[in-house]
Scaffold this active site. Sequence first.
Site, PDB file in Angstrom:
ATOM      1  N   ARG A 157       0.812  -1.204   0.000  1.00  0.00           N
ATOM      2  CA  ARG A 157       0.000   0.000   0.000  1.00  0.00           C
ATOM      3  C   ARG A 157       0.850   1.260   0.000  1.00  0.00           C
ATOM      4  O   ARG A 157       0.493   2.266  -0.590  1.00  0.00           O
ATOM      5  CB  ARG A 157      -0.904   0.004   1.232  1.00  0.00           C
ATOM      6  CG  ARG A 157      -1.598   1.322   1.499  1.00  0.00           C
ATOM      7  CD  ARG A 157      -2.434   1.280   2.761  1.00  0.00           C
ATOM      8  NE  ARG A 157      -3.454   0.255   2.692  1.00  0.00           N
ATOM      9  CZ  ARG A 157      -3.894  -0.439   3.735  1.00  0.00           C
ATOM     10  NH1 ARG A 157      -3.404  -0.224   4.923  1.00  0.00           N
ATOM     11  NH2 ARG A 157      -4.823  -1.337   3.577  1.00  0.00           N
ATOM     12  N   TYR A 158       1.967   1.218   0.699  1.00  0.00           N
ATOM     13  CA  TYR A 158       2.824   2.394   0.852  1.00  0.00           C
ATOM     14  C   TYR A 158       4.025   2.287  -0.081  1.00  0.00           C
ATOM     15  O   TYR A 158       4.382   1.188  -0.506  1.00  0.00           O
ATOM     16  CB  TYR A 158       3.325   2.473   2.298  1.00  0.00           C
ATOM     17  CG  TYR A 158       2.265   2.750   3.332  1.00  0.00           C
ATOM     18  CD1 TYR A 158       1.740   4.024   3.489  1.00  0.00           C
ATOM     19  CD2 TYR A 158       1.804   1.738   4.174  1.00  0.00           C
ATOM     20  CE1 TYR A 158       0.787   4.289   4.465  1.00  0.00           C
ATOM     21  CE2 TYR A 158       0.854   1.999   5.153  1.00  0.00           C
ATOM     22  CZ  TYR A 158       0.352   3.277   5.293  1.00  0.00           C
ATOM     23  OH  TYR A 158      -0.580   3.534   6.258  1.00  0.00           O
TER      24      TYR A 158
ATOM     25  N   ARG B 229       7.091   0.165   2.028  1.00  0.00           N
ATOM     26  CA  ARG B 229       6.927  -0.971   2.925  1.00  0.00           C
ATOM     27  C   ARG B 229       5.739  -1.830   2.502  1.00  0.00           C
ATOM     28  O   ARG B 229       4.848  -1.354   1.817  1.00  0.00           O
ATOM     29  CB  ARG B 229       6.786  -0.525   4.383  1.00  0.00           C
ATOM     30  CG  ARG B 229       5.734   0.536   4.632  1.00  0.00           C
ATOM     31  CD  ARG B 229       6.233   1.437   5.771  1.00  0.00           C
ATOM     32  NE  ARG B 229       5.211   2.335   6.274  1.00  0.00           N
ATOM     33  CZ  ARG B 229       4.924   3.517   5.720  1.00  0.00           C
ATOM     34  NH1 ARG B 229       5.551   3.911   4.613  1.00  0.00           N
ATOM     35  NH2 ARG B 229       4.003   4.291   6.242  1.00  0.00           N
TER      36      ARG B 229
ATOM     37  N   CYS C 240      -4.537 -17.736  14.568  1.00  0.00           N
ATOM     38  CA  CYS C 240      -4.147 -17.030  15.789  1.00  0.00           C
ATOM     39  C   CYS C 240      -4.437 -17.937  16.972  1.00  0.00           C
ATOM     40  O   CYS C 240      -5.235 -18.866  16.872  1.00  0.00           O
ATOM     41  CB  CYS C 240      -4.938 -15.745  15.940  1.00  0.00           C
ATOM     42  SG  CYS C 240      -4.722 -14.625  14.548  1.00  0.00           S
TER      43      CYS C 240
ATOM     44  N   CYS D  12      -9.747 -12.513  17.878  1.00  0.00           N
ATOM     45  CA  CYS D  12     -10.319 -11.296  18.439  1.00  0.00           C
ATOM     46  C   CYS D  12     -11.577 -10.981  17.635  1.00  0.00           C
ATOM     47  O   CYS D  12     -11.554 -11.009  16.400  1.00  0.00           O
ATOM     48  CB  CYS D  12      -9.335 -10.146  18.320  1.00  0.00           C
ATOM     49  SG  CYS D  12      -7.686 -10.590  18.879  1.00  0.00           S
TER      50      CYS D  12
ATOM     51  N   CYS E 129     -11.309  -8.179  14.843  1.00  0.00           N
ATOM     52  CA  CYS E 129     -10.158  -8.248  13.931  1.00  0.00           C
ATOM     53  C   CYS E 129     -10.420  -7.537  12.603  1.00  0.00           C
ATOM     54  O   CYS E 129     -11.463  -7.701  11.985  1.00  0.00           O
ATOM     55  CB  CYS E 129      -9.817  -9.704  13.654  1.00  0.00           C
ATOM     56  SG  CYS E 129      -8.400  -9.893  12.561  1.00  0.00           S
TER      57      CYS E 129
ATOM     58  N   ARG F 140      -8.950  -8.249   9.849  1.00  0.00           N
ATOM     59  CA  ARG F 140      -8.975  -9.271   8.786  1.00  0.00           C
ATOM     60  C   ARG F 140      -9.971 -10.373   9.127  1.00  0.00           C
ATOM     61  O   ARG F 140      -9.762 -11.545   8.799  1.00  0.00           O
ATOM     62  CB  ARG F 140      -7.580  -9.843   8.543  1.00  0.00           C
ATOM     63  CG  ARG F 140      -6.596  -8.766   8.152  1.00  0.00           C
ATOM     64  CD  ARG F 140      -5.412  -9.227   7.313  1.00  0.00           C
ATOM     65  NE  ARG F 140      -4.632  -8.037   6.982  1.00  0.00           N
ATOM     66  CZ  ARG F 140      -3.552  -7.640   7.651  1.00  0.00           C
ATOM     67  NH1 ARG F 140      -3.093  -8.373   8.648  1.00  0.00           N
ATOM     68  NH2 ARG F 140      -2.929  -6.533   7.316  1.00  0.00           N
TER      69      ARG F 140
ATOM     70  N   ASP G 117     -11.173  -0.148  12.657  1.00  0.00           N
ATOM     71  CA  ASP G 117     -11.520  -0.134  11.240  1.00  0.00           C
ATOM     72  C   ASP G 117     -12.997  -0.462  11.072  1.00  0.00           C
ATOM     73  O   ASP G 117     -13.596  -1.137  11.904  1.00  0.00           O
ATOM     74  CB  ASP G 117     -10.682  -1.164  10.472  1.00  0.00           C
ATOM     75  CG  ASP G 117      -9.215  -0.771  10.429  1.00  0.00           C
ATOM     76  OD1 ASP G 117      -8.933   0.447  10.401  1.00  0.00           O
ATOM     77  OD2 ASP G 117      -8.357  -1.673  10.446  1.00  0.00           O
TER      78      ASP G 117
ATOM     79  N   ASP H 193      -6.736   3.871   9.987  1.00  0.00           N
ATOM     80  CA  ASP H 193      -6.394   3.281   8.694  1.00  0.00           C
ATOM     81  C   ASP H 193      -7.580   3.621   7.796  1.00  0.00           C
ATOM     82  O   ASP H 193      -8.694   3.136   8.029  1.00  0.00           O
ATOM     83  CB  ASP H 193      -6.199   1.768   8.829  1.00  0.00           C
ATOM     84  CG  ASP H 193      -5.073   1.276   7.952  1.00  0.00           C
ATOM     85  OD1 ASP H 193      -4.685   2.007   7.024  1.00  0.00           O
ATOM     86  OD2 ASP H 193      -4.584   0.154   8.188  1.00  0.00           O
TER      87      ASP H 193
ATOM     88  N   LYS I 158      -2.709   4.948   6.683  1.00  0.00           N
ATOM     89  CA  LYS I 158      -3.023   5.448   8.023  1.00  0.00           C
ATOM     90  C   LYS I 158      -2.847   6.962   8.084  1.00  0.00           C
ATOM     91  O   LYS I 158      -1.930   7.492   7.472  1.00  0.00           O
ATOM     92  CB  LYS I 158      -2.111   4.771   9.038  1.00  0.00           C
ATOM     93  CG  LYS I 158      -2.311   3.264   9.104  1.00  0.00           C
ATOM     94  CD  LYS I 158      -1.323   2.600  10.038  1.00  0.00           C
ATOM     95  CE  LYS I 158      -1.495   1.102  10.080  1.00  0.00           C
ATOM     96  NZ  LYS I 158      -1.001   0.413   8.861  1.00  0.00           N
TER      97      LYS I 158
HETATM   98  C1  LIG Z   1      -0.025  -0.467   8.852  1.00  0.00           C
HETATM   99  C2  LIG Z   1       0.554  -0.884   7.587  1.00  0.00           C
HETATM  100  C3  LIG Z   1       1.919  -0.712   7.333  1.00  0.00           C
HETATM  101  C4  LIG Z   1       2.873  -0.123   8.330  1.00  0.00           C
HETATM  102  O1  LIG Z   1       2.572   1.192   8.649  1.00  0.00           O
HETATM  103  P1  LIG Z   1       3.537   2.031   9.608  1.00  0.00           P
HETATM  104  O2  LIG Z   1       2.818   3.323   9.781  1.00  0.00           O
HETATM  105  O3  LIG Z   1       4.847   2.142   8.901  1.00  0.00           O
HETATM  106  O4  LIG Z   1       3.669   1.237  10.876  1.00  0.00           O
HETATM  107  C5  LIG Z   1       2.397  -1.086   6.091  1.00  0.00           C
HETATM  108  N1  LIG Z   1       1.588  -1.617   5.153  1.00  0.00           N
HETATM  109  C6  LIG Z   1       0.277  -1.801   5.381  1.00  0.00           C
HETATM  110  C7  LIG Z   1      -0.556  -2.382   4.289  1.00  0.00           C
HETATM  111  C8  LIG Z   1      -0.292  -1.441   6.591  1.00  0.00           C
HETATM  112  O5  LIG Z   1      -1.583  -1.653   6.815  1.00  0.00           O
HETATM  113  S1  SF4 Z   2      -6.474  -8.935  15.760  1.00  0.00           S
HETATM  114 FE1  SF4 Z   2      -6.888 -10.539  14.213  1.00  0.00          FE
HETATM  115  S2  SF4 Z   2      -4.873 -11.135  13.463  1.00  0.00           S
HETATM  116 FE2  SF4 Z   2      -4.555 -10.022  15.402  1.00  0.00          FE
HETATM  117  S3  SF4 Z   2      -4.493 -11.638  16.977  1.00  0.00           S
HETATM  118 FE3  SF4 Z   2      -6.594 -10.904  16.864  1.00  0.00          FE
HETATM  119  S4  SF4 Z   2      -7.603 -12.283  15.418  1.00  0.00           S
HETATM  120 FE4  SF4 Z   2      -5.416 -12.548  15.135  1.00  0.00          FE
END
Ligand SMILES: *Cc1c(COP(=O)(O)O)cnc(C)c1O
Ligand code: SF4
Length: 355
Positions: free
Chosen positions: A87-88, A91, A100, A104, A107, A109, A268, A305, A312
Site C-alpha cells: 500500500r505504501y 513498505r 491465531c 479477536c 479483527c 482481517r 476499522d 487506517d 493510516k
Molecule cells: C499499517 C501498515 C503498514 C505499516 O505502517 P507504519 O505506519 O509504517 O507502521 C504497512 N503496510 C500496510 C498495508 C499497513 O496496513
Molecule cells: S487482531 Fe486478528 S490477526 Fe490479530 S491476533 Fe486478533 S484475530 Fe489474530
Amino acid sequence: MPIPASALISDPEELARLTACAPDVLSKVHALYPIRVSRYFLELALRHGAPLLRQILPDALELEDRETPSDPLNEENLSPVPCLIHRYPDRAVLLVSGECASYCRFCTRKRKVGGKDMRLSPDLLAAAVGYLKKTPAIVDLLLSGGDPFMLTDRQLEQILAQVRAISSIRIIRIGTRMPCMFPQRVTEELAAMLKRFHPLYINLHFNHPEEVTPEAAAACARLADAGIPLGSQTVLLRGINDAAPVLKELFYRLLAARVKPYYLFQIDQVRGTSHFRTPVENGQEIMRQLVGFVSGMAVPRFALDTPGGGGKIPLCPSYVEELGEFCTFTTYRGQSGRYPNTLWPPQEKTGPHPG
Ligand SMILES: *Cc1c(COP(=O)(O)O)cnc(C)c1O
Ligand code: SF4
C-alpha cells in the site's frame, strides 16, 4: 502448530460450557466467523470480566452487522501477489499465517483469519519473494497474518531467511498478539532464532492493562533480551478500553515490560465488528488527557487506517491554533502561547531544505 491443540478452545460447544455464552449464538457466529480462545486467556478473562471476555467471546451483534464492508482497507486489490499487501511506497505486509491463538472479535482481517485461503504455500512465498526482489523500493517488510508465531520456529525461520536474503529489505517487522494470548509460545528457543535476523522489530497487540500479566511480561522480556525492540498497538474498543485511566495504566505497564506503545487505532470499519466502534472525538479527548500528563514514552500515535486503502492518518488533536508571523498554540494544560514563526535575520520564508 507449535502450540498443543489442547491449549486452545476451538469447539463452540466447549466454549459455551465454560462461559455464559448462549450455545445458539456461538454456533450461528461460528458458521460465519472463526472462534478460538486459548485456555490461558480465557482463564484470565474469566477472572477480570467483560473488558477481556468481550474481546474473544462471540456476540449476536456480529451477525446483525451486515452492511459494513468486509475489506474496507481494500487489501485484496492492493495485493500484487496473494498474501502480500503493498500500500505504501516503501513498505509491505506479508501475511505468513492465517491462524491465531485466539480470534479477536474486532479483527481487521475478520473476513479471512482462520480461513483456508490465508495459508502461505511455498509457491506463494516464492512469488512474494520474487515481487520483493523486483521492487527494491520496499525496504521495510512486516510479517503479519493471522499470527506469525502460529508457525513453528522452523517454518518462521525459513521465511525469515528468505526475506533477509533480499538485499533491498532494510528492516523486518513481525506483528504478533502471542505474548498477550499465549505467552508460553514465546520460548527462549524462538527468541534465539529470531535474534539471527536483526534488524528485527516486533509489534505486539495489547488492549487492556490486565492483559499485561507476569507471564506476558516474561514473554516480552525474552524478546527484549534478544535485542528486539518491542512496540505495541492497541485498538480503541467501546466499553473495553475507551477511558484515559485504563489506557494510561496499560501504557505504563507496557513500558515497564520494555514495550513502547506505538499506535492507538480507531477501529476499522469492518463487518461484524461495528459494535466496538467509538466516536473519533472520544479518542481525541483521551489523547488530550494523556499528552503532557503522562510520560511521552507512554503516548502512542492515535491513527485511523483510512477506508479505501489510502493508508493510516494521524488523528491526534492539534495544539496549534494559527500559523502566521507567530505560531500560536494551546498547551496541554490549556494555556495559550506563541512562538516566533519568522526567519532571522529577516528574510522571505522558503520551504524545507531539499536535502
Ligand atoms: C499499517 C501498515 C503498514 C505499516 O505502517 P507504519 O505506519 O509504517 O507502521 C504497512 N503496510 C500496510 C498495508 C499497513 O496496513
Ligand atoms: S487482531 Fe486478528 S490477526 Fe490479530 S491476533 Fe486478533 S484475530 Fe489474530
